[in-house]
Write a protein that holds these residues in place. Structure first.
Motif, mmCIF file in Angstrom:
data_model
loop_
_atom_site.group_PDB
_atom_site.id
_atom_site.type_symbol
_atom_site.label_atom_id
_atom_site.label_comp_id
_atom_site.label_asym_id
_atom_site.label_seq_id
_atom_site.Cartn_x
_atom_site.Cartn_y
_atom_site.Cartn_z
ATOM 1 N N LEU A 92 0.837 -1.203 0.000
ATOM 2 C CA LEU A 92 0.000 0.000 0.000
ATOM 3 C C LEU A 92 0.868 1.248 0.000
ATOM 4 O O LEU A 92 0.582 2.222 -0.708
ATOM 5 N N VAL A 93 1.964 1.210 0.780
ATOM 6 C CA VAL A 93 2.883 2.353 0.782
ATOM 7 C C VAL A 93 3.502 2.510 -0.608
ATOM 8 O O VAL A 93 3.568 3.619 -1.146
ATOM 9 N N LEU A 94 3.912 1.377 -1.184
ATOM 10 C CA LEU A 94 4.524 1.423 -2.520
ATOM 11 C C LEU A 94 3.546 2.011 -3.531
ATOM 12 O O LEU A 94 3.915 2.829 -4.364
ATOM 13 N N ARG A 95 2.284 1.624 -3.439
ATOM 14 C CA ARG A 95 1.282 2.146 -4.385
ATOM 15 C C ARG A 95 1.148 3.648 -4.282
ATOM 16 O O ARG A 95 1.033 4.350 -5.290
ATOM 17 N N SER A 96 1.153 4.114 -3.032
ATOM 18 C CA SER A 96 1.015 5.561 -2.846
ATOM 19 C C SER A 96 2.240 6.282 -3.425
ATOM 20 O O SER A 96 2.121 7.320 -4.083
ATOM 21 N N LEU A 97 3.436 5.688 -3.219
ATOM 22 C CA LEU A 97 4.662 6.284 -3.768
ATOM 23 C C LEU A 97 4.609 6.288 -5.296
ATOM 24 O O LEU A 97 4.964 7.268 -5.955
ATOM 25 N N LEU A 98 4.148 5.151 -5.849
ATOM 26 C CA LEU A 98 4.102 5.030 -7.303
ATOM 27 C C LEU A 98 3.126 6.038 -7.902
ATOM 28 O O LEU A 98 3.378 6.600 -8.975
ATOM 29 N N ALA A 99 1.998 6.277 -7.189
ATOM 30 C CA ALA A 99 1.033 7.267 -7.674
ATOM 31 C C ALA A 99 1.697 8.637 -7.768
ATOM 32 O O ALA A 99 1.498 9.376 -8.740
ATOM 33 N N ASP A 100 2.539 8.952 -6.760
ATOM 34 C CA ASP A 100 3.250 10.232 -6.783
ATOM 35 C C ASP A 100 4.191 10.294 -7.987
ATOM 36 O O ASP A 100 4.279 11.305 -8.678
ATOM 37 N N ALA A 101 4.909 9.178 -8.209
ATOM 38 C CA ALA A 101 5.869 9.151 -9.316
ATOM 39 C C ALA A 101 5.148 9.264 -10.650
ATOM 40 O O ALA A 101 5.575 10.006 -11.542
ATOM 41 N N GLU A 102 4.034 8.538 -10.772
ATOM 42 C CA GLU A 102 3.315 8.549 -12.047
ATOM 43 C C GLU A 102 2.711 9.919 -12.316
ATOM 44 O O GLU A 102 2.665 10.380 -13.462
ATOM 45 N N ALA A 103 2.269 10.605 -11.230
ATOM 46 C CA ALA A 103 1.720 11.952 -11.398
ATOM 47 C C ALA A 103 2.804 12.898 -11.906
ATOM 48 O O ALA A 103 2.558 13.750 -12.761
ATOM 49 N N ALA A 104 4.023 12.736 -11.389
ATOM 50 C CA ALA A 104 5.101 13.639 -11.787
ATOM 51 C C ALA A 104 5.629 13.303 -13.180
ATOM 52 O O ALA A 104 5.963 14.190 -13.960
ATOM 53 N N LEU A 105 5.724 12.001 -13.489
ATOM 54 C CA LEU A 105 6.322 11.589 -14.753
ATOM 55 C C LEU A 105 5.314 11.601 -15.892
ATOM 56 O O LEU A 105 5.687 11.735 -17.055
ATOM 57 N N GLY A 106 4.034 11.399 -15.551
ATOM 58 C CA GLY A 106 3.010 11.321 -16.584
ATOM 59 C C GLY A 106 3.057 10.013 -17.344
ATOM 60 O O GLY A 106 2.534 9.914 -18.452
ATOM 61 N N GLU A 107 3.710 9.008 -16.799
ATOM 62 C CA GLU A 107 3.690 7.699 -17.459
ATOM 63 C C GLU A 107 3.671 6.600 -16.403
ATOM 64 O O GLU A 107 3.954 6.831 -15.239
ATOM 65 N N LYS A 108 3.326 5.408 -16.871
ATOM 66 C CA LYS A 108 3.182 4.272 -15.967
ATOM 67 C C LYS A 108 4.569 3.770 -15.549
ATOM 68 O O LYS A 108 5.478 3.674 -16.356
ATOM 69 N N VAL A 109 4.697 3.479 -14.249
ATOM 70 C CA VAL A 109 5.942 2.910 -13.750
ATOM 71 C C VAL A 109 5.766 1.401 -13.678
ATOM 72 O O VAL A 109 4.783 0.916 -13.130
ATOM 73 N N ARG A 110 6.698 0.667 -14.253
ATOM 74 C CA ARG A 110 6.552 -0.795 -14.266
ATOM 75 C C ARG A 110 7.620 -1.515 -13.464
ATOM 76 O O ARG A 110 7.446 -2.642 -13.054
ATOM 77 N N GLU A 111 8.768 -0.870 -13.304
ATOM 78 C CA GLU A 111 9.869 -1.549 -12.631
ATOM 79 C C GLU A 111 10.475 -0.632 -11.571
ATOM 80 O O GLU A 111 10.366 0.582 -11.695
ATOM 81 N N ALA A 112 11.081 -1.247 -10.608
ATOM 82 C CA ALA A 112 11.689 -0.439 -9.553
ATOM 83 C C ALA A 112 12.907 -1.144 -8.981
ATOM 84 O O ALA A 112 13.014 -2.361 -9.022
ATOM 85 N N VAL A 113 13.820 -0.339 -8.459
ATOM 86 C CA VAL A 113 14.906 -0.850 -7.624
ATOM 87 C C VAL A 113 14.540 -0.449 -6.207
ATOM 88 O O VAL A 113 14.278 0.721 -5.942
ATOM 89 N N VAL A 114 14.426 -1.413 -5.323
ATOM 90 C CA VAL A 114 14.002 -1.127 -3.954
ATOM 91 C C VAL A 114 15.180 -1.388 -3.020
ATOM 92 O O VAL A 114 15.899 -2.377 -3.182
#
Lengths: 563, 480
Positions: A92-114
């Motif tokens: 759930l935390v990751l989803r919220s972070l990803l929403a922030d990233a997607e809002a800033a980038l304007g594209e879907k994030v598919r991969e991550a280094v954690v």
């Protein structure tokens, strides 16, 4: 798009590697740091971040924090109607972070280094990967937190041919890594740590000491009052970094808290924790075969490393003050961004190559017989020694204990203790032997291969037959299977989550509710304000909401300073 | 070592900087995530080359600050020296004179005291904040303890190991040796008079629910004094005393006789341990049991002669004759009982000796291997030469049962050995069988060739056993 994520015990951050270097994303409230707290509101909507952290005080039963400490276990937390595993809360935390990233980038994030603590075990790493899958992304790589911090720091400093020690004291974990940078190579020499030592433990100390001195018990407080007290002591802990003496006066529930503590006393209280930090530091240096004076720098990262007693500890051990050119909160996230850039082969980063180590010793159980014929079982025989550079593949030979032994059972363990009973069992493999052969002829060659993603493969070959046996590591009891992950992913996507553009309003309301709990005198006023704000929210008039929000926010600010 | 330099594309006299440069260059084409095997080779070469450079030219590595000198140590690496020191604390503190040996002695002294205070004492010592001093002291402490184990509780040793971070698998200490040290030290600690209570608790030495101090003193005296025949006779004749002493010794050291401190008399300990050890026939066990049998024989003889005396004095026989008859009878009883015991002991000894695994080291392995065929061949030969079956028969049958037992015992060496009592019964059953069959054979005059048949079975069993263990006879037979 590939992003870098620091999934911390108390705070989490997200960013990516832009052409201008590592870049963090702000969340809906405009902060880089998103508290790793999850809460559920009355309508069953999930909240993450600042709002959830405020709700720890106003709705403690429906909020949860510090769940990173439970990663790799099957512990479930009841929130509202549902219970959650630590992987799901992290997702759930990751989803919220990803929403922030997607809002800033304007594209879907598919991969991550954690990033994960260097000293995280196999089960904890797998749980982190599962959390990524539950959040709908592929975790391309897990990077060790001190390594990430060193990447960020090394790139920033651009100092060639230097050795340094990264001291990472986060909210819940403690990690030490010794690294060397030369000619575009970042080489980790050794990592050590303690997975259950962090800033939260210092807070526990303060809480226990405060309650003991006031002759109170934790059971005297309701959960809400407890988190209120904790929040107060958190600010005491922060102030102790600057002031010699801090006092706290508050009315919590029906108890009046009047307590003072000075740095001397805090140092005394924290001594057992500081003592626990000595062993990993010494072990990391010893494994790296370096003497303290051969280190060029000591880099402190992690929020809790701001405490002066931490720099005093390192000064005492290494005879010098640590350098702190990096922001301790952001260094790991920036490093994760660099690692994501390396992964996507960003042209500017092509020149850096990272080699990391396997932080644990991996081996098998053996028995030993002495000259008198006494047999001792349960000894641990290492195959891959800790702090070997990964990928690594090592071989070792084992023999049956007695004549005419028909099979050899190979029990695989991870850990450092000379006795297997104190280590973690990873799996077991039965190898048939030829009982007609003598002990010396029944040699079994065992090969351990540990790859760059931390996957362990075990092969055992009896020399007489040449038949290869491979070990499929059994499912850890605290781990989710593929099918379970899919089922839970489906269940998670049914959860209602507040849209990102409403976050600000929700955070504001959560903050007002927290102040309502904390501020006994202004309760009526706050209730009134909350009612008014809810009304204007219902009007759905964007401009009015915006205006009202600003007024409300300044009013709460002034109330908070009074407190 | 030259392979490492070759792999890195360097001459064998390359310095550390060029090794690193070459490694970094090659790493671009051999990334750890793309070519794991190539990377492992490259990394091994890099480490080997670096290690060689470092040992060949120790001047590259800064020497450690001289211990025991008052000169302030300066940071050795040039990068630190050229940079302004961050702050005041960065000034290296002068290294005070530290005598590692004395410090190690002090640590051992404290460790032999109260284990609860040990950790706090160690943590409070200023010297141990220096990583080097700590490591050197740890080394010195362990060296001394291994040379001369001290009376130290297991908790104290564990606290020491934990503080000095030696309690892990890569500490370089053999875990087996460490375990032994732990046992020896805690045994020594328990044997100091002030910890006798803990000892009695552990081994559950109590009488009427209370620790039995007197028994403890008695046992310790027996084990610490040199062995005397008087003590042996006294212990053997007192009912159950030998068993209790055996239990005490077993509980004390769990079979690790070497763990007992030097104050114990080695011969006494060995004697009492072996005398109680049911697993094998040994000198002490034979001596003790022979003593018992003689005593039993004499008691039987005494009782019999009393009965004789009474019954004959009532009759008409002259007293002189009665006395002679009684004494002859008594001697016969004593001799019979002892003789039977010698047979049992001999059988157990032979059985144990023949049942040893083939891998057991011995001076004359062929003697053990060939006893059975030799015995039964001699018996068979005598039989064929027309000797009495009363001589040939037992020889063949003893070798037959030895062969059967040998095959059975060595077939599954993991199986727990049967208790001595049952094993002692077996030869009797066999002997009865031999006697009965021999009698039947003689009485009925049947034509069945008992001795040749037994001879054949013995040889077959023996060959089957040797075939199973052929790998040990000669490695050439080992191929499966």
């Amino acid at each position: 798009m590939i992003v870098g994520i620091d999934l911390g015990t108390t705070h989490s951050l997200i960013g990516y590697y832009s052409d201008a270097g590592p870049q963090l994303f702000r969340n809906a409230l405009g902060d880089y740091l998103t508290p790793s707290v999850v809460s559920v509101d009355e309508d069953g909507h999930m909240l993450v971040g600042e709002a959830a952290r405020d709700r720890l005080i106003s709705h403690p039963a429906a909020s949860v924090a510090a769940f990173k400490r439970w990663m790799g276990t099957a512990r479930e937390t009841q929130l509202g109607q549902r219970s959650f595993r630590p992987e799901e809360l992290s997702a759930l935390v990751l989803r919220s972070l990803l929403a922030d990233a997607e809002a800033a980038l304007g594209e879907k994030v598919r991969e991550a280094v954690v990033s994960v603590p260097a000293y995280f075990s196999d089960a904890q790493r797998k749980a982190t990967r599962a959390a990524g899958e539950l959040a709908g992304i592929k975790v391309e790589r897990l990077i060790n937190e001190p390594t990430a911090a060193a990447l960020a720091y090394g790139l920033q400093e651009r100092r060639e041919g230097s050795r340094f020690l990264v001291f990472d004291l986060g909210g819940g974990t403690f990690d030490v890594s010794v690294l060397e940078m030369f000619e575009g190579v970042v080489e980790v020499h050794a990592s050590a740590g303690d997975n259950y030592l962090g800033g939260e433990d210092f807070l526990d100390l303060l809480q226990n000491s405060c309650l003991a001195e006031l002759k109170l018990h934790s059971a005297d407080f309701s959960p809400a009052e407890r988190s209120l007290l904790r929040r107060r002591l958190e600010s005491v802990k922060r102030s102790l970094s600057q002031q010699a003496e801090v006092s706290v006066e508050a009315q919590i529930g029906k108890h009046e808290i009047k307590w003072r503590i000075d740095q001397e006393r805090f140092l005394q209280l924290a001594d057992p924790l500081l003592q626990r930090m000595r062993a990993p530091l010494e072990r990391a240096l010893r494994d790296a075969r370096l003497r303290p004076e051969q280190l060029d720098e000591i880099v402190l990262v992690g929020g809790a490393s701001r405490m002066p007693l931490v720099s005093r500890l390192t000064a005492r051990m290494f005879g010098r003050l640590p350098l702190r050119h990096v922001n301790p909160d952001e260094a790991i996230a920036l490093g994760a961004c660099v690692a994501s850039g390396l992964k996507s082969r960003n042209a500017k980063l092509e020149e850096i190559i990272l080699t990391d180590v396997c932080p644990y010793t991996l081996g098998v159980e053996i028995g030993q017989r002495d000259a008198q014929g006494h047999v001792q079982n349960g000894l641990f025989s290492p195959v891959i020694q800790r702090n070997s550079v990964v990928p690594v593949s090592r071989e070792s030979s084992y023999f049956p204990m007695v004549e005419q032994q028909g099979r050899l059972s190979l029990k695989v363990y991870q850990g450092e203790n000379p006795l297997v009973e104190n280590n973690i069992k990873l799996g077991e493999l039965e190898i048939p032997l030829n009982p007609g052969l003598s002990i010396a002829q029944n040699e079994v060659v065992v090969r351990f291969t540990y790859d760059i993603n931390g996957v362990l493969q075990i092969e055992a070959t009896p020399k007489s037959s040449g038949l290869r046996h491979e070990l499929v590591l059994e499912q850890n009891p605290g781990m989710l299977s593929e099918a379970e992950i899919r089922a839970r992913l489906a269940a998670l996507s049914e959860l209602k989550i507040h849209p990102r553009d409403k976050q600000e309003n929700i955070a504001l309301l959560a903050r007002a509710e927290r102040l309502f709990e904390e501020h006994l005198t202004a309760r009526q006023l706050l209730q009134q304000w909350i009612g008014q704000f809810r009304q204007s929210l219902e009007s759905q008039d964007e401009r009015m909401i915006h205006e009202h929000r600003q007024q409300f926010s300044t009013a709460l600010d002034s109330l908070e300073t009074q407190l | 070592m030259n392979w490492a330099f070759e792999l890195l594309g360097l001459r064998p006299d390359a310095d550390a900087a060029s090794i690193k440069r070459a490694y970094a260059q090659l790493l671009r084409s051999t990334r750890p995530d793309e070519d794991p095997e190539g990377f492992q080779r490259l990394h091994a070469a890099y480490k080997t080359a670096l290690a060689q450079v470092n040992t060949a030219a120790p001047a590259v590595v800064a020497p450690p600050p001289p211990l025991g000198s008052n000169a302030p140590s300066t940071p050795a690496t040039p990068s630190t020296a050229t940079r302004p020191e961050p702050q005041a604390v960065a000034q290296p503190r002068p290294v005070p004179t530290i005598n590692i040996g004395a410090l190690a002695g002090e640590v051992i002294r404290v460790a032999t005291g109260d284990s609860r205070k040990l950790t706090a004492w160690l943590q409070a010592r200023q010297e141990f904040w220096s990583i080097q001093v700590k490591q050197q002291t740890a080394q010195a402490v362990m060296q001394r303890l291994f040379q001369q184990p001290q009376a130290m509780s297991a908790e104290s040793l564990n606290a020491l190991l934990k503080f000095f971070d030696l309690d892990h698998v890569l500490s370089g200490i053999n875990p087996y040796a460490l375990q032994q040290l732990r046992r020896r030290q805690s045994l020594q600690w328990e044997l100091t008079p002030e910890h006798h209570y803990e000892l009695m608790q552990r081994i559950q030495l109590r009488r009427n629910g209370r620790p039995d101090q007197r028994a403890l003193q008695h046992y310790l005296a027996l084990l610490q004094q040199p062995l005397t025949w008087l003590a042996v006779v006294k212990t053997v004749l007192r009912g159950g005393a030998l068993d209790r002493l055996g239990h005490f010794l077993q509980a004390l050291c769990q079979g690790h006789l070497d763990d007992l401190p030097a104050s114990f008399d080695r011969r006494s300990v060995q004697f009492w341990y072996k005398a109680n050890h049911a697993g094998a026939m040994s000198g002490p066990r034979f001596a003790v049991n022979t003593l018992r049998v003689i005593v039993i024989g004499f008691v039987c003889a005494l009782l019999a002669s009393i009965v004789f005396a009474i019954s004959f004095s009532a009759g008409s026989m002259p007293g002189k004759d009665a006395l002679r008859l009684a004494s002859t009878f008594s001697f016969a009883i004593v001799g019979g009982v002892v003789g039977v015991w010698l047979m049992i002991a001999g059988w157990i000894y032979l059985d144990d000796w023949q049942g040893l695994p083939e891998s057991t080291a011995s001076r004359r392995p062929w003697l053990r291997r060939l006893l059975i065929p030799a015995l039964c061949t001699i018996g068979f030969g005598l039989h064929e030469l027309g000797a009495s079956d009363y001589i040939a028969g037992p020889m063949v049958f003893v070798s037959l049962f030895l062969a059967l037992r040998r095959f059975r015992r060595r077939y599954a060496p993991q199986a727990p050995r049967r208790a001595l009592r049952l094993r002692a019964m077996l030869p009797w059953i066999y002997l009865c069988g031999i006697g009965i069959s021999a009698l039947i054979h003689l009485q009925t005059d049947s034509d069945f060739p008992v001795v040749p048949a037994a001879f054949a079975v013995t040889l077959c069993t023996w060959l089957a056993d040797m075939w199973r263990h052929r790998a040990h006879v000669h490695p050439r037979f080992a191929r499966s």
